[in-house]
Design an enzyme around this catalytic site. Structure first.
Site, PDB file in Angstrom:
ATOM      1  N   GLU A 131      19.895  17.471   8.832  1.00 11.81           N
ATOM      2  CA  GLU A 131      18.669  18.263   8.890  1.00 11.81           C
ATOM      3  C   GLU A 131      17.570  17.512   9.629  1.00 11.81           C
ATOM      4  OE1 GLU A 131      18.210  21.373   7.996  1.00 11.81           O
ATOM      5  OE2 GLU A 131      20.284  21.593   7.282  1.00 11.81           O
ATOM      6  N   ASP A 177      15.404  -4.608   3.096  1.00 11.81           N
ATOM      7  CA  ASP A 177      14.904  -3.260   3.395  1.00 11.81           C
ATOM      8  C   ASP A 177      13.677  -3.279   4.299  1.00 11.81           C
ATOM      9  OD1 ASP A 177      13.121  -4.347   1.582  1.00 11.81           O
ATOM     10  OD2 ASP A 177      12.882  -2.501   0.414  1.00 11.81           O
ATOM     11  N   LYS A 208       8.667  -1.971   7.636  1.00 13.49           N
ATOM     12  CA  LYS A 208       7.628  -2.507   6.766  1.00 13.49           C
ATOM     13  C   LYS A 208       6.505  -3.107   7.601  1.00 13.49           C
ATOM     14  CE  LYS A 208       9.944  -3.627   2.412  1.00 13.49           C
ATOM     15  NZ  LYS A 208       9.136  -2.657   1.649  1.00 13.49           N
ATOM     16  N   HIS A 211       7.661  10.636  -5.958  1.00 13.58           N
ATOM     17  CA  HIS A 211       6.866   9.532  -5.430  1.00 13.58           C
ATOM     18  C   HIS A 211       5.368   9.835  -5.523  1.00 13.58           C
ATOM     19  CE1 HIS A 211       5.804   6.133  -2.871  1.00 13.58           C
ATOM     20  NE2 HIS A 211       5.045   6.950  -2.182  1.00 13.58           N
ATOM     21  N   HIS A 241      22.582   4.902  -0.961  1.00 11.37           N
ATOM     22  CA  HIS A 241      21.926   3.800  -0.265  1.00 11.37           C
ATOM     23  C   HIS A 241      22.961   2.818   0.276  1.00 11.37           C
ATOM     24  CE1 HIS A 241      17.770   4.092  -2.462  1.00 11.37           C
ATOM     25  NE2 HIS A 241      18.268   5.267  -2.163  1.00 11.37           N
ATOM     26  N   GLU A 268      18.454  -0.776   5.939  1.00 15.47           N
ATOM     27  CA  GLU A 268      18.767   0.087   4.801  1.00 15.47           C
ATOM     28  C   GLU A 268      18.891   1.523   5.309  1.00 15.47           C
ATOM     29  OE1 GLU A 268      17.125   0.619   0.341  1.00 15.47           O
ATOM     30  OE2 GLU A 268      15.740   1.279   1.893  1.00 15.47           O
ATOM     31  N   LYS A 292      22.947   5.656  16.788  1.00 18.29           N
ATOM     32  CA  LYS A 292      24.279   5.988  16.300  1.00 18.29           C
ATOM     33  C   LYS A 292      24.273   7.320  15.550  1.00 18.29           C
ATOM     34  CE  LYS A 292      25.997   1.232  15.899  1.00 18.29           C
ATOM     35  NZ  LYS A 292      27.224   1.432  16.693  1.00 18.29           N
ATOM     36  N   ARG A 327      11.417   3.891   9.058  1.00 16.74           N
ATOM     37  CA  ARG A 327      10.178   3.155   8.832  1.00 16.74           C
ATOM     38  C   ARG A 327      10.447   1.654   8.879  1.00 16.74           C
ATOM     39  NH1 ARG A 327      11.820   0.070   5.639  1.00 16.74           N
ATOM     40  NH2 ARG A 327      12.313   0.363   3.440  1.00 16.74           N
ATOM     41  N   LYS A 349       5.556  -8.010  -0.756  1.00 14.55           N
ATOM     42  CA  LYS A 349       6.879  -8.093  -1.398  1.00 14.55           C
ATOM     43  C   LYS A 349       7.326  -9.536  -1.540  1.00 14.55           C
ATOM     44  CE  LYS A 349      11.314  -5.809  -1.654  1.00 14.55           C
ATOM     45  NZ  LYS A 349      12.110  -4.644  -1.224  1.00 14.55           N
TER      46      LYS A 349
END
Length: 231
Positions: free
Chosen positions: A59, A93, A66, A176, A141, A160, A41, A64, A74
């Site tokens: 850009e 997520d 998990k 990070h 988000h 997400e 999309k 990703r 988690k």
């Protein structure tokens, strides 16, 4: 002496292990397909802008899924029951798509264009652009649901989606790395420097967008989405 349950060795046959592995792979496959639907999309929107408006607001796009180990970590950390139904309900997520835009208005515009599509439903939105986190983090988000059509029937999969500018993405990447290096125990002086860097990045975003408008004029500037949850 009775051995505590958590210390008891759980024995599984090779066939049982393969069955658990296959179930987990099938579970994660749904999220991979949902992630790919969102990527498609976004790609269509980018191509339409290029061909119809001679302008590309995106850009780059990254995604990703998990890993099984990350998902197990988690589930354990949050104390979620380990059945797939509970994981599906409480962890949203598992699949993620990040859309890095040229300008802040592009982030809001793409959010609107994606979430207004008939087959997309929005679970939650957190606008860290309008209301940055305490450390200076900025990003928009959204948890959206997209239908995935399998041979067994349709499944709605949460994905997400993050929208941010180049400056926001650069800052978040650096932050990070710093938090990883210090195992999240970042010295106060460095934390303050990160906050100042976030303010500098925000000022750069505003300045570059003003320059863009001077050159190209207004391109349907979007405002903050109405259904954003302020945090």
């Amino acid at each position: 002496m009775k051995v505590p349950l958590e210390q008891q060795q759980i024995m599984m046959s090779p066939a049982q292990l393969r069955e658990v592995r296959d179930e987990l792979q099938r579970f994660l496959l749904e999220y991979r397909f949902g992630m790919q639907e969102i990527e498609t999309k976004i790609s269509i929107l980018r191509d339409e802008f290029l061909h119809m408006h001679e302008y590309n607001p995106i850009e780059h796009v990254t995604s990703r899924l998990k890993s099984p180990d990350s998902l197990v970590d988690k589930v354990t950390r949050k104390g979620i029951p380990s059945d797939f139904a509970s994981i599906r309900e409480h962890i949203t997520d598992i699949a993620g798509v990040r859309v890095t835009c040229s300008f802040t208005t592009d982030a809001y515009r793409l959010f609107d264009l994606l979430t207004q599509q008939d087959d997309i439903s929005v679970r939650t939105v957190k606008d860290y652009i309008a209301t940055p986190k305490e450390n200076g983090y900025k990003s928009l988000h959204a948890i959206v649901e997209v239908p995935v059509f399998l041979s067994t029937g349709p499944v709605r999969v949460p994905v997400e989606v993050q929208f941010r500018t180049i400056a926001m993405d650069f800052w978040a990447s650096l932050e990070h790395k710093i938090y990883y290096k210090y195992d999240r125990q970042v010295p106060m002086g460095l934390t303050e420097s990160l906050r100042e860097a976030a303010e500098t990045a925000a000022a750069l975003d505003e300045r570059m967008e003003r320059l863009h408008r001077e050159v190209h004029g207004e391109r349907g500037q979007a405002s903050s989405p109405a259904n954003v949850i302020r945090v």
